[in-house]
Design a protein around this motif. Structure first.
Motif, mmCIF file in Angstrom:
data_model
loop_
_atom_site.group_PDB
_atom_site.id
_atom_site.type_symbol
_atom_site.label_atom_id
_atom_site.label_comp_id
_atom_site.label_asym_id
_atom_site.label_seq_id
_atom_site.Cartn_x
_atom_site.Cartn_y
_atom_site.Cartn_z
ATOM 1 N N ASP A 8 -5.555 -1.272 5.323
ATOM 2 C CA ASP A 8 -4.730 -2.411 4.946
ATOM 3 C C ASP A 8 -5.141 -2.833 3.544
ATOM 4 O OD1 ASP A 8 -3.271 -2.767 7.311
ATOM 5 O OD2 ASP A 8 -4.743 -4.147 8.167
ATOM 6 N N VAL A 9 -4.248 -3.521 2.871
ATOM 7 C CA VAL A 9 -4.593 -4.167 1.616
ATOM 8 C C VAL A 9 -4.281 -5.655 1.790
ATOM 9 C CG1 VAL A 9 -2.372 -3.700 0.481
ATOM 10 C CG2 VAL A 9 -4.392 -4.138 -0.902
ATOM 11 N N ILE A 10 -5.242 -6.484 1.410
ATOM 12 C CA ILE A 10 -5.044 -7.930 1.464
ATOM 13 C C ILE A 10 -4.879 -8.428 0.042
ATOM 14 C CG2 ILE A 10 -5.983 -10.175 2.141
ATOM 15 C CD1 ILE A 10 -7.637 -8.724 4.268
ATOM 16 N N PHE A 11 -3.773 -9.091 -0.218
ATOM 17 C CA PHE A 11 -3.529 -9.752 -1.490
ATOM 18 C C PHE A 11 -3.832 -11.230 -1.300
ATOM 19 C CE2 PHE A 11 -1.021 -5.968 -1.971
ATOM 20 C CZ PHE A 11 -1.041 -5.698 -3.331
ATOM 21 N N THR A 12 -4.674 -11.772 -2.161
ATOM 22 C CA THR A 12 -5.010 -13.194 -2.107
ATOM 23 C C THR A 12 -4.681 -13.801 -3.459
ATOM 24 O OG1 THR A 12 -6.852 -12.661 -0.624
ATOM 25 C CG2 THR A 12 -6.807 -14.873 -1.583
ATOM 26 N N ILE A 13 -3.915 -14.882 -3.453
ATOM 27 C CA ILE A 13 -3.518 -15.559 -4.688
ATOM 28 C C ILE A 13 -4.101 -16.969 -4.637
ATOM 29 C CG2 ILE A 13 -1.585 -16.308 -6.121
ATOM 30 C CD1 ILE A 13 0.094 -14.169 -4.508
ATOM 31 N N ILE A 63 -7.215 -8.223 -4.869
ATOM 32 C CA ILE A 63 -6.718 -7.139 -4.026
ATOM 33 C C ILE A 63 -7.921 -6.524 -3.319
ATOM 34 C CG2 ILE A 63 -5.552 -4.915 -3.960
ATOM 35 C CD1 ILE A 63 -4.164 -5.695 -6.555
ATOM 36 N N THR A 64 -7.858 -6.519 -1.988
ATOM 37 C CA THR A 64 -8.954 -5.982 -1.193
ATOM 38 C C THR A 64 -8.402 -4.897 -0.286
ATOM 39 O OG1 THR A 64 -9.868 -8.224 -1.156
ATOM 40 C CG2 THR A 64 -10.888 -6.609 0.298
ATOM 41 N N LEU A 65 -8.830 -3.663 -0.497
ATOM 42 C CA LEU A 65 -8.394 -2.517 0.299
ATOM 43 C C LEU A 65 -9.463 -2.268 1.353
ATOM 44 C CD1 LEU A 65 -6.192 -0.290 0.421
ATOM 45 C CD2 LEU A 65 -7.692 1.086 -1.003
ATOM 46 N N ILE A 66 -9.068 -2.306 2.627
ATOM 47 C CA ILE A 66 -10.055 -2.244 3.701
ATOM 48 C C ILE A 66 -9.550 -1.422 4.885
ATOM 49 C CG2 ILE A 66 -11.362 -4.359 3.315
ATOM 50 C CD1 ILE A 66 -9.018 -5.194 5.582
ATOM 51 N N ILE A 95 -0.816 -6.044 3.899
ATOM 52 C CA ILE A 95 0.178 -4.968 3.906
ATOM 53 C C ILE A 95 -0.508 -3.701 4.398
ATOM 54 C CG2 ILE A 95 1.703 -3.537 2.490
ATOM 55 C CD1 ILE A 95 2.003 -5.913 0.593
ATOM 56 N N SER A 96 0.157 -3.001 5.267
ATOM 57 C CA SER A 96 -0.368 -1.744 5.793
ATOM 58 C C SER A 96 -0.272 -0.654 4.728
ATOM 59 C CB SER A 96 0.419 -1.340 7.035
ATOM 60 O OG SER A 96 -0.092 -0.141 7.559
ATOM 61 N N VAL A 97 -1.306 0.151 4.626
ATOM 62 C CA VAL A 97 -1.356 1.264 3.672
ATOM 63 C C VAL A 97 -1.243 2.560 4.468
ATOM 64 C CG1 VAL A 97 -2.774 2.452 1.956
ATOM 65 C CG2 VAL A 97 -2.777 -0.056 2.064
ATOM 66 N N ASP A 98 -0.202 3.338 4.199
ATOM 67 C CA ASP A 98 0.002 4.579 4.933
ATOM 68 C C ASP A 98 -0.941 5.688 4.493
ATOM 69 O OD1 ASP A 98 2.080 3.502 6.450
ATOM 70 O OD2 ASP A 98 3.567 4.046 4.942
ATOM 71 N N LYS A 99 -1.117 5.813 3.189
ATOM 72 C CA LYS A 99 -1.963 6.881 2.649
ATOM 73 C C LYS A 99 -2.708 6.352 1.435
ATOM 74 C CE LYS A 99 1.326 10.468 3.914
ATOM 75 N NZ LYS A 99 2.230 11.495 3.406
#
Length: 113
Positions: A8-13, A63-66, A95-99
Motif C-alpha cells: 500500500d502507499v499512504i499519502f499524508t497531507i 508518501i509512505t510505501l509499506i 492506495i493499493s499498489v499492484d506492482k
C-alpha cells in the motif's frame, strides 16, 4: 522481471512543518522509509488573507510505501501524530499498489512475486 506485490502507499497531507513528525511516527510503527515534498492548497478550514489577499497555505506531503499487513498500524500512527482526527489538521489516504520495483532489500527477503 520480478515485481513486489501486496503493498500500500499512504499519502499524508499536513501543514508545513509537520511532515517530519509524520515520518517519525511511521518509522516507529514499522515503516522503513518515506518521501516528503511540498505543495500548496486549501481546504474548507483554511481561508487566510493578508491585506485582503487570499493566501494558499503551504503543505507537506508524505508518501509512505509499506507492506499491506502494516498499513492499518501505520495509518493509526499517522492519525495520532498528525492529530488528523481534528478538523483542519490534514488528511491521509491509502492506495493499493499492484506492482513495485526498486526495493532490492525486500526482494532479497524473498518477497518478490
Amino acid at each position: 522481471m520480478n515485481y513486489l506485490t501486496d503493498f500500500d502507499v499512504i499519502f499524508t497531507i499536513v501543514e508545513r512543518g509537520k511532515g517530519e513528525t509524520i515520518i517519525k511516527a511511521t518509522h516507529e510503527a514499522g515503516a522503513e522509509g518515506a518521501t516528503l515534498f511540498f505543495g500548496r492548497g486549501t481546504g474548507i478550514h483554511e481561508h487566510r488573507k493578508i491585506l485582503g489577499i487570499p493566501i494558499e497555505p503551504e503543505k507537506e506531503i508524505v508518501i509512505t510505501l509499506i507492506e499491506k499487513e502494516k498499513s492499518d498500524a501505520i495509518l493509526e500512527a499517522i492519525v495520532r501524530a498528525g492529530k488528523l482526527d481534528e478538523p483542519g489538521r490534514g488528511r491521509a489516504f491509502v492506495i493499493s499498489v499492484d506492482k513495485m520495483v526498486g526495493a532490492f532489500h525486500l526482494e532479497q527477503k524473498g518477497q518478490a512475486g
